[in-house]
Write a protein that holds these residues in place. Structure first.
Motif, PDB file in Angstrom:
ATOM      1  N   LYS A  36       0.822  -1.208   0.000  1.00  0.00           N
ATOM      2  CA  LYS A  36       0.000   0.000   0.000  1.00  0.00           C
ATOM      3  C   LYS A  36       0.856   1.258   0.000  1.00  0.00           C
ATOM      4  CE  LYS A  36      -3.887  -2.128   2.345  1.00  0.00           C
ATOM      5  NZ  LYS A  36      -4.789  -2.092   3.482  1.00  0.00           N
ATOM      6  N   GLN A  59      -3.190  -2.363  -4.795  1.00  0.00           N
ATOM      7  CA  GLN A  59      -3.435  -1.797  -3.461  1.00  0.00           C
ATOM      8  C   GLN A  59      -2.605  -0.542  -3.202  1.00  0.00           C
ATOM      9  OE1 GLN A  59      -5.785  -3.192  -1.439  1.00  0.00           O
ATOM     10  NE2 GLN A  59      -6.156  -4.567  -3.157  1.00  0.00           N
ATOM     11  N   GLU A  61      -1.259   2.899  -2.666  1.00  0.00           N
ATOM     12  CA  GLU A  61      -1.893   4.201  -2.434  1.00  0.00           C
ATOM     13  C   GLU A  61      -0.873   5.331  -2.407  1.00  0.00           C
ATOM     14  OE1 GLU A  61      -3.743   3.569   1.341  1.00  0.00           O
ATOM     15  OE2 GLU A  61      -5.284   2.237   0.530  1.00  0.00           O
ATOM     16  N   TYR A  62       0.372   5.014  -2.027  1.00  0.00           N
ATOM     17  CA  TYR A  62       1.388   6.051  -1.845  1.00  0.00           C
ATOM     18  C   TYR A  62       2.722   5.522  -2.375  1.00  0.00           C
ATOM     19  CZ  TYR A  62       4.705   9.130   0.530  1.00  0.00           C
ATOM     20  OH  TYR A  62       5.710  10.008   0.808  1.00  0.00           O
TER      21      TYR A  62
END
Length: 68
Positions: A36, A59, A61-62
């Motif tokens: 993630k 998955q 996100e960053y």
């Protein structure tokens, strides 16, 4: 970077910022399906970062590759 990190399929956060790493991102990182957050900022990563390397990381996100 350590190629074996790609075998940690359930790893969710990988923060390797400011760790004096150098070299390229191994293709095995495409196996980090649960990842993630991925931070490689402030290292000496070289080479081209392939967009296809991260296509399977749904998955994610960053991501931070700044200051390399």
């Amino acid at each position: 970077l350590i190629n074996e990190l790609g075998s940690l399929q359930f790893l969710e956060v990988l923060n390797l910022s400011q760790t004096h790493l150098h070299g390229t991102i191994p293709r095995s990182f495409a196996n980090l399906w649960s990842l993630k957050q991925f931070d490689l900022s402030e290292n000496s990563i070289t080479g081209t970062i392939s967009e296809t390397l991260f296509l399977q990381l749904n998955q994610l996100e960053y991501i931070d590759f700044s200051e390399n």
